[in-house]
Structure formats: structure tokens, C-alpha cells
Design a protein around this motif. Structure first.
Motif, PDB file in Angstrom:
ATOM      1  N   GLU A  91       0.773  -1.290   0.029  1.00 45.09           N
ATOM      2  CA  GLU A  91      -0.045  -0.140  -0.006  1.00 45.09           C
ATOM      3  C   GLU A  91       0.873   1.236  -0.023  1.00 45.09           C
ATOM      4  O   GLU A  91       0.376   2.281  -0.651  1.00 45.09           O
ATOM      5  CB  GLU A  91      -0.967   0.142   1.362  1.00 45.09           C
ATOM      6  N   LEU A  92       2.146   1.331   0.716  1.00 44.88           N
ATOM      7  CA  LEU A  92       2.703   2.343   0.592  1.00 44.88           C
ATOM      8  C   LEU A  92       4.169   2.040   0.127  1.00 44.88           C
ATOM      9  O   LEU A  92       4.653   0.802   0.270  1.00 44.88           O
ATOM     10  CB  LEU A  92       3.108   2.812   2.079  1.00 44.88           C
ATOM     11  N   LEU A  93       4.847   2.898  -0.551  1.00 45.39           N
ATOM     12  CA  LEU A  93       6.158   3.022  -0.967  1.00 45.39           C
ATOM     13  C   LEU A  93       7.111   3.939   0.052  1.00 45.39           C
ATOM     14  O   LEU A  93       7.137   4.960  -0.357  1.00 45.39           O
ATOM     15  CB  LEU A  93       6.317   3.380  -2.293  1.00 45.39           C
ATOM     16  N   PRO A  94       7.881   3.221   1.057  1.00 47.42           N
ATOM     17  CA  PRO A  94       8.523   4.043   1.891  1.00 47.42           C
ATOM     18  C   PRO A  94       9.994   4.698   1.503  1.00 47.42           C
ATOM     19  O   PRO A  94      10.713   4.343   2.287  1.00 47.42           O
ATOM     20  CB  PRO A  94       8.537   3.287   3.131  1.00 47.42           C
ATOM     21  N   TYR A  95       9.902   5.341   0.406  1.00 47.88           N
ATOM     22  CA  TYR A  95      11.157   5.765  -0.244  1.00 47.88           C
ATOM     23  C   TYR A  95      11.221   7.282  -0.450  1.00 47.88           C
ATOM     24  O   TYR A  95      10.359   7.782  -0.969  1.00 47.88           O
ATOM     25  CB  TYR A  95      11.670   5.002  -1.498  1.00 47.88           C
ATOM     26  N   ALA A  96      12.401   7.791  -0.132  1.00 51.90           N
ATOM     27  CA  ALA A  96      12.510   9.392  -0.359  1.00 51.90           C
ATOM     28  C   ALA A  96      12.334   9.643  -1.546  1.00 51.90           C
ATOM     29  O   ALA A  96      11.773  10.703  -1.987  1.00 51.90           O
ATOM     30  CB  ALA A  96      14.017   9.723   0.215  1.00 51.90           C
TER      31      ALA A  96
END
Length: 209
Positions: A91-96
Motif C-alpha cells: 500500500e505504501l512505498l517508503p522511499y525518499a
């Protein structure tokens, strides 16, 4: 997501840091661990033993402890997978890079790699996760505070690193994590992260470094 050993630690003697900085580093390290892989029951039980206070951060930590006390490792693993892995993607892409540009492996990652090299931070050989994921960045901040990669970073250096690689997007990520459809346990993690990123940003704004 990365594992907690995504960065090779340079062997160095223990450094004396203030109690305040030790507590800051401990919370960064905790967020790095809890966001790097599904927690085992032991970590959930330890989280359940945390106590908060009357501050916004204390309230968020208290809520996290309460939900950890009712959480089982298998259920949290399913939640983690839905949030961060999923079928194809979570659900989330936790990348800067994703949060700042809308794409993975973009300029923010290249800039981070340059700044990591300047600070003797090296990705471990067996890790292929892009370094600009939230778990690794939390780990990096903890290491800079404690001197894990050499000697403790000055407040000015911490401020510069946070302002460039964490501050512009981490609060948005934690807000998204708090509100994500698949978040139950991790909604409380998101609340802690959101409040802590705001505290750190305010602290750096007030510092002379």
C-alpha cells in the motif's frame, strides 16, 4: 523493506553522548527496526512495556504500547506485508525518491549515496534495498548520533542530513502510515514517527548548528 543490518558498521570504541541524545538515538533505532521487518513477539512484548507521558510523543508512545499488548506477531506480519510488500507492491512505498519525485531510484537516492560515502556509511553486500527507504534512514540518524560509523556527528551535521534526506518527506510518510487502510499496529507506529519527526524538525530549527 531493508533489514536492520543494511549498513555495515565501522568498528569503533563506544562514545560518550548525552542522555538526551541516547534517547533520541534509541527512538530512531526502534523506528528503524520496526519498519525494517515484521516484529517478533518478543519485540511486541517489549513495546507493550513502554510507558509514555503527558507530551504528544508520550501520548503516542502510550497508545503504541497499548496496541502492542493486544497484538500477535502473525497478525502484525500480515499487516506489514500488506503495507510494504503486497502483490507486486504494498500500500505504501517508503522511499525518499518516491515521496519527493513520484518515482523510485531518482536524484534523492543519488544524493543520499554521496552523503553516505562522505560519512563512511556503506550498504552491506547482501542487501539490495535502495538506501533511501525510511527504515535505513532512521538507522542512519541513530548511528550519526551515537557515533556508530566513526564518531558522533555534530548537531550541525545531523541537522544538515535530516534537513536534506528526512525532514522533507518522513512526516508525510508517517502520516500516510497512520491513515493507511491496512494499518492497525502500524497506525500507532505512524503516530509516533509523525510526532517525533516534528519534534526533531523543531529542535533543529531552534539549534544554532
Amino acid at each position: 523493506m531493508t533489514n536492520q543490518e543494511a549498513l555495515m558498521e565501522n568498528p569503533s570504541p563506544a562514545h560518550e553522548i548525552t542522555e538526551e541524545d541516547r534517547l533520541r538515538a534509541d527512538l530512531y533505532d526502534y523506528l528503524g527496526v520496526i519498519l525494517s521487518r515484521p516484529p517478533e513477539q518478543k519485540l511486541l512484548d517489549q513495546t507493550a512495556g513502554l510507558s509514555g507521558g503527558d507530551t504528544d510523543l508520550g501520548t503516542a508512545i502510550g497508545a503504541l504500547a497499548r496496541i502492542a499488548g493486544h497484538s500477535k506477531a502473525r497478525a502484525v506480519e500480515s499487516e506489514f506485508n500488506a503495507l510494504f510488500i503486497g502483490l507486486g507492491r504494498g500500500e505504501l512505498l517508503p522511499y525518499a525518491s518516491y515521496y519527493l519525485t513520484g518515482f523510485l531510484n531518482e536524484k534523492p537516492l543519488a544524493g543520499l549515496r554521496r552523503d553516505m560515502a562522505a560519512r563512511s556509511m556503506t550498504r552491506a553486500q547482501n542487501v539490495y534495498e535502495p538506501e533511501d527507504n525510511i527504515a535505513s534512514l532512521m538507522e542512519m540518524m541513530a548511528g550519526m548520533i551515537t557515533g556508530r560509523y566513526g564518531k558522533p556527528a555534530s548537531l550541525a551535521d545531523q541537522k544538515q542530513f535530516f534537513g536534506k534526506h528526512i525532514g522533507p518527506w518522513a512526516g508525510h510518510f508517517f502520516t500516510d502510515l497512520e491513515a493507511a487502510t491496512n494499518s492497525v499496529f502500524y497506525a500507532s507506529v505512524g503516530a509516533v514517527g509523525r510526532v517525533y519527526m516534528d519534534i526533531e524538525a523543531q529542535g533543529f530549527r531552534m539549534s544554532a548548528g
